[in-house]
Scaffold this active site. Sequence first.
Site, PDB file in Angstrom:
ATOM      1  N   GLU A 114       6.268 -16.435 -10.509  1.00 35.72           N
ATOM      2  CA  GLU A 114       5.602 -15.222 -10.019  1.00 35.72           C
ATOM      3  C   GLU A 114       5.159 -14.275 -11.132  1.00 35.72           C
ATOM      4  O   GLU A 114       4.204 -13.534 -10.957  1.00 35.72           O
ATOM      5  CB  GLU A 114       6.427 -14.495  -8.947  1.00 35.72           C
ATOM      6  CG  GLU A 114       7.725 -13.865  -9.391  1.00 35.72           C
ATOM      7  CD  GLU A 114       8.488 -13.195  -8.234  1.00 35.72           C
ATOM      8  OE1 GLU A 114       9.715 -13.252  -8.236  1.00 35.72           O
ATOM      9  OE2 GLU A 114       7.856 -12.619  -7.342  1.00 35.72           O
ATOM     10  N   CYS A 164       0.849  -1.179   0.000  1.00 32.44           N
ATOM     11  CA  CYS A 164       0.000   0.000   0.000  1.00 32.44           C
ATOM     12  C   CYS A 164       0.890   1.236   0.000  1.00 32.44           C
ATOM     13  O   CYS A 164       1.819   1.351   0.788  1.00 32.44           O
ATOM     14  CB  CYS A 164      -0.943   0.095   1.201  1.00 32.44           C
ATOM     15  SG  CYS A 164      -2.200  -1.177   1.188  1.00 32.44           S
ATOM     16  N   LYS A 185       5.626  -5.487  -3.865  1.00 35.93           N
ATOM     17  CA  LYS A 185       7.072  -5.518  -3.667  1.00 35.93           C
ATOM     18  C   LYS A 185       7.468  -5.420  -2.200  1.00 35.93           C
ATOM     19  O   LYS A 185       8.339  -6.136  -1.737  1.00 35.93           O
ATOM     20  CB  LYS A 185       7.709  -4.381  -4.461  1.00 35.93           C
ATOM     21  CG  LYS A 185       9.218  -4.470  -4.460  1.00 35.93           C
ATOM     22  CD  LYS A 185       9.826  -3.881  -5.676  1.00 35.93           C
ATOM     23  CE  LYS A 185      11.282  -4.201  -5.787  1.00 35.93           C
ATOM     24  NZ  LYS A 185      11.516  -5.608  -6.138  1.00 35.93           N
ATOM     25  N   ASN A 211      -1.623   2.493   5.392  1.00 37.54           N
ATOM     26  CA  ASN A 211      -0.762   1.361   5.023  1.00 37.54           C
ATOM     27  C   ASN A 211      -0.397   0.641   6.307  1.00 37.54           C
ATOM     28  O   ASN A 211       0.126   1.267   7.232  1.00 37.54           O
ATOM     29  CB  ASN A 211       0.503   1.888   4.316  1.00 37.54           C
ATOM     30  CG  ASN A 211       1.570   0.820   4.194  1.00 37.54           C
ATOM     31  OD1 ASN A 211       1.272  -0.368   4.107  1.00 37.54           O
ATOM     32  ND2 ASN A 211       2.822   1.239   4.178  1.00 37.54           N
ATOM     33  N   GLY A 212      -0.682  -0.667   6.365  1.00 37.00           N
ATOM     34  CA  GLY A 212      -0.374  -1.433   7.578  1.00 37.00           C
ATOM     35  C   GLY A 212      -1.560  -2.292   7.964  1.00 37.00           C
ATOM     36  O   GLY A 212      -2.461  -2.516   7.156  1.00 37.00           O
ATOM     37  N   TRP A 240      -2.756  -2.842  -1.729  1.00 37.36           N
ATOM     38  CA  TRP A 240      -2.558  -4.285  -1.821  1.00 37.36           C
ATOM     39  C   TRP A 240      -3.474  -4.866  -0.742  1.00 37.36           C
ATOM     40  O   TRP A 240      -3.283  -4.617   0.445  1.00 37.36           O
ATOM     41  CB  TRP A 240      -1.100  -4.653  -1.550  1.00 37.36           C
ATOM     42  CG  TRP A 240      -0.822  -6.108  -1.788  1.00 37.36           C
ATOM     43  CD1 TRP A 240      -0.547  -6.699  -2.982  1.00 37.36           C
ATOM     44  CD2 TRP A 240      -0.795  -7.157  -0.804  1.00 37.36           C
ATOM     45  NE1 TRP A 240      -0.351  -8.046  -2.810  1.00 37.36           N
ATOM     46  CE2 TRP A 240      -0.502  -8.362  -1.491  1.00 37.36           C
ATOM     47  CE3 TRP A 240      -0.996  -7.209   0.569  1.00 37.36           C
ATOM     48  CZ2 TRP A 240      -0.391  -9.588  -0.845  1.00 37.36           C
ATOM     49  CZ3 TRP A 240      -0.885  -8.441   1.213  1.00 37.36           C
ATOM     50  CH2 TRP A 240      -0.588  -9.602   0.498  1.00 37.36           C
ATOM     51  N   GLU A 291      15.731 -19.943  -7.290  1.00 37.21           N
ATOM     52  CA  GLU A 291      15.453 -18.549  -7.642  1.00 37.21           C
ATOM     53  C   GLU A 291      14.841 -18.458  -9.050  1.00 37.21           C
ATOM     54  O   GLU A 291      13.894 -17.701  -9.278  1.00 37.21           O
ATOM     55  CB  GLU A 291      16.748 -17.719  -7.533  1.00 37.21           C
ATOM     56  CG  GLU A 291      16.654 -16.286  -7.993  1.00 37.21           C
ATOM     57  CD  GLU A 291      15.574 -15.444  -7.311  1.00 37.21           C
ATOM     58  OE1 GLU A 291      14.982 -15.888  -6.316  1.00 37.21           O
ATOM     59  OE2 GLU A 291      15.290 -14.343  -7.828  1.00 37.21           O
ATOM     60  N   HIS A 308      12.950 -39.631  -5.927  1.00 32.38           N
ATOM     61  CA  HIS A 308      12.279 -39.934  -4.661  1.00 32.38           C
ATOM     62  C   HIS A 308      10.856 -39.381  -4.617  1.00 32.38           C
ATOM     63  O   HIS A 308      10.297 -39.186  -3.538  1.00 32.38           O
ATOM     64  CB  HIS A 308      13.112 -39.407  -3.487  1.00 32.38           C
ATOM     65  CG  HIS A 308      14.464 -40.047  -3.421  1.00 32.38           C
ATOM     66  ND1 HIS A 308      14.644 -41.382  -3.156  1.00 32.38           N
ATOM     67  CD2 HIS A 308      15.699 -39.540  -3.658  1.00 32.38           C
ATOM     68  CE1 HIS A 308      15.934 -41.677  -3.203  1.00 32.38           C
ATOM     69  NE2 HIS A 308      16.605 -40.575  -3.513  1.00 32.38           N
ATOM     70  N   ARG A 320       3.935  -0.945  -4.510  1.00 30.53           N
ATOM     71  CA  ARG A 320       3.472  -1.350  -3.182  1.00 30.53           C
ATOM     72  C   ARG A 320       2.091  -1.999  -3.218  1.00 30.53           C
ATOM     73  O   ARG A 320       1.559  -2.402  -2.195  1.00 30.53           O
ATOM     74  CB  ARG A 320       3.452  -0.141  -2.244  1.00 30.53           C
ATOM     75  CG  ARG A 320       4.780   0.584  -2.174  1.00 30.53           C
ATOM     76  CD  ARG A 320       4.695   1.802  -1.284  1.00 30.53           C
ATOM     77  NE  ARG A 320       4.669   1.430   0.098  1.00 30.53           N
ATOM     78  CZ  ARG A 320       5.726   1.199   0.854  1.00 30.53           C
ATOM     79  NH1 ARG A 320       6.932   1.322   0.317  1.00 30.53           N
ATOM     80  NH2 ARG A 320       5.622   0.844   2.095  1.00 30.53           N
ATOM     81  N   LYS A 329      11.142 -16.911  -9.907  1.00 30.47           N
ATOM     82  CA  LYS A 329      10.999 -15.808 -10.874  1.00 30.47           C
ATOM     83  C   LYS A 329       9.976 -16.167 -11.935  1.00 30.47           C
ATOM     84  O   LYS A 329       9.107 -15.381 -12.266  1.00 30.47           O
ATOM     85  CB  LYS A 329      12.372 -15.570 -11.511  1.00 30.47           C
ATOM     86  CG  LYS A 329      12.748 -14.186 -11.824  1.00 30.47           C
ATOM     87  CD  LYS A 329      13.284 -13.366 -10.689  1.00 30.47           C
ATOM     88  CE  LYS A 329      12.444 -13.337  -9.455  1.00 30.47           C
ATOM     89  NZ  LYS A 329      12.994 -12.675  -8.341  1.00 30.47           N
TER      90      LYS A 329
HETATM   91  C1  G6P Z   1       8.160  -9.780  -1.928  1.00 32.34           C
HETATM   92  C2  G6P Z   1       8.728  -9.424  -3.288  1.00 32.34           C
HETATM   93  C3  G6P Z   1       9.960 -10.263  -3.580  1.00 32.34           C
HETATM   94  C4  G6P Z   1      10.976 -10.092  -2.458  1.00 32.34           C
HETATM   95  C5  G6P Z   1      10.370 -10.398  -1.079  1.00 32.34           C
HETATM   96  C6  G6P Z   1      11.286  -9.971   0.034  1.00 32.34           C
HETATM   97  O1  G6P Z   1       7.636 -11.053  -1.934  1.00 32.34           O
HETATM   98  O2  G6P Z   1       7.752  -9.643  -4.273  1.00 32.34           O
HETATM   99  O3  G6P Z   1      10.541  -9.852  -4.799  1.00 32.34           O
HETATM  100  O4  G6P Z   1      12.043 -10.951  -2.673  1.00 32.34           O
HETATM  101  O5  G6P Z   1       9.160  -9.658  -0.916  1.00 32.34           O
HETATM  102  O6  G6P Z   1      11.413  -8.570   0.010  1.00 32.34           O
HETATM  103  P1  G6P Z   1      12.624  -7.780   0.616  1.00 32.34           P
HETATM  104  O7  G6P Z   1      12.299  -6.342   0.349  1.00 32.34           O
HETATM  105  O8  G6P Z   1      12.645  -8.099   2.083  1.00 32.34           O
HETATM  106  O9  G6P Z   1      13.846  -8.233  -0.073  1.00 32.34           O
END
Ligand code: G6P
Length: 620
Positions: free
Chosen positions: A502, A2, A615, A100-101, A74, A495, A518, A27, A499
């Site tokens: 998502e 947010c 994010k 926000n929160g 969000w 990773e 397994h 956000r 990626k």
């Molecule tokens: C969210 C984002 C990811 C990020 C994660 C941790 O899920 O979409 O891209 O890796 O948060 O965020 P940070 O700001 O703590 O690295």
Amino acid sequence: MCGIVGYVGEKLAIPMVLECLKSLEYRGYDSAGVAYVDGKKLEVFKRVGKLKILSNFIENKIIPASCAIGHTRWATHGEPSEKNAHPHTDNLSVLALAHNGIIENFSALKKDLNTQGVEFYGETDTEVFAKLLQQNIFNENAIKSENYAMHSTMHNTIKVTKKCIIMAIKKTIMQCTGSYAVVFIFKGIDDVIFFAKNKSPLIIGESKYGKMLASDTPALLGKCEKFHTINDGEFGYISKRSICIYDKDFNKIKPYFMPIKLQLNEVILGEHQHFMQKEIEEGAKSVLDTLDRLDSQKILAKIPEQIFDINSNFYITACGTALHAGRIAKYLIENQLGESVDLDYASEFRYKRPQLNSRSVCLCISQSGETADTLSCLELSKEFGATTLAVVNVRGSRMESIADYIIPTSAGPEIAVASTKAYLAQLGAIYALIAHMAKIRNKSLDFSIDEIKSIVKANENVNYENELKEVVELIKNEESVYFVGRGLDYLLAMEASLKLKEITYIHSEALPAGELKHGSLALISEGCVVFAILTQSDLIEKTLNNVHELNSRGAKVVLFTPFIELKNFVYKLIKLPNVKNLLAPFVALKPLQTLAYLSAISKNLDPDKPRNLAKSVTVE
Ligand code: G6P
């Protein structure tokens, strides 16, 4: 998550707020809303979906207001809908509030207000805050003869002054638990935006054209030259002429302004189509800038050596991509320094009763420095007397103010939700940290920082877009794919898989190649696409065995490797630069990130704003 903005000043407030909200969409983008106050008029506009929908709706309206607030959401409490979108109003529509929160005790507060006859139109915790606040404002007595707003309720006429509102904020935040950055405007109190802050970020910006409140500095870029960071527990207001801040003990605080150092070109697309594409290209620069800064400012050398004592218990915690960087840190400390490390998701770490004490060192990794789960672990570690280190990208973030020692990354602002360049910068910081720990221990390593710099520079401009086209076609309509690897390659597979899933919404799973047999091999059928990563020269034979197992079950194996002689064993080989085993992450990530990016484009999806994600995840 947010984003909130407020503007009061000489310019038209609504276009200003909409413009600033654009930089905060990372956000959240479930809904957007703005509200303004002008004389006796308070009006709110909200729309579900991205900010563009709201902007298009407001575009042709001429609103001469000089004071407005805005929000990009969000969704946490309540579905993304117009009624749950911010700003929220009270039953008399005298205030409009963006938040926000999470107000954690909102259910109890709501019940209480319900019994007093207060009705609710939505499901959010924010609406509860707004209605509680309005009630508290109306319960304050306007004693002084300062400017006031008159409001009629069913029973009487109420005079509301700025002072009443300040007293009511003080009372309301004492009744609420949880995290909040709130901004609100009040009908009849022109050109004033009130605020309160606890745990969620909020800053004040100032320029000769006016004053602003925002969740983050990119929102102020090009609008304000300087900013002040509001601390937890503080509240107050900004107006055309003044800034008034109180701390939790009701002492007046003087703002301390810092220049905004961000450059406009860091937050605009330029010639790129998407931020993700731009940020993948900036990966090399972010590693080099991180290493240079750590070295030139002697950041690691300033951390007391005893913290890296061989007998310390080392913990690593983070979320998402940052945790994947942490996995590589664990791998390197165990593999190169011969010491064990405990690592866990931040959302799990704090509940598993980690054996933290004054001999523990807890390394938290975060791009934003705001992630609620990671922050909680940091706070928990401190409570138990552990030393806390934080690898953080965003300057001035909450994590920076809490951790004992900061290891800054220099990726610059990362805007796409899926992290790319920040991950590489985190790796740069981690390798530098391990090299520093090795130096203290007089241990030699299988890599050097100079080698990292030279391979990163040498491969900075390699572009994989053409080579990956065929692979993108191959998976575009797949429902499920797999990534496999061994050792460090498995960590890269995790990773790469995150990626891809998502931003393309293709189900993807990462597995240690040796684990296939397994269980997961049961899922492999004719034509199934499996990405294998093989950069570790000592694991060629073992990983190849797993590739054969996959081939026998009809899988199409796409192999990312520097070993081109393996071409005949796989459906397709993507050639990686040949570097020392431990340096593979610095060259293997770009094609893997590019694969995810191109796949999202081929499916007509916005790679920068994947559905349901945000994010900065500021709620647990
Ligand atoms: C969210 C984002 C990811 C990020 C994660 C941790 O899920 O979409 O891209 O890796 O948060 O965020 P940070 O700001 O703590 O690295």
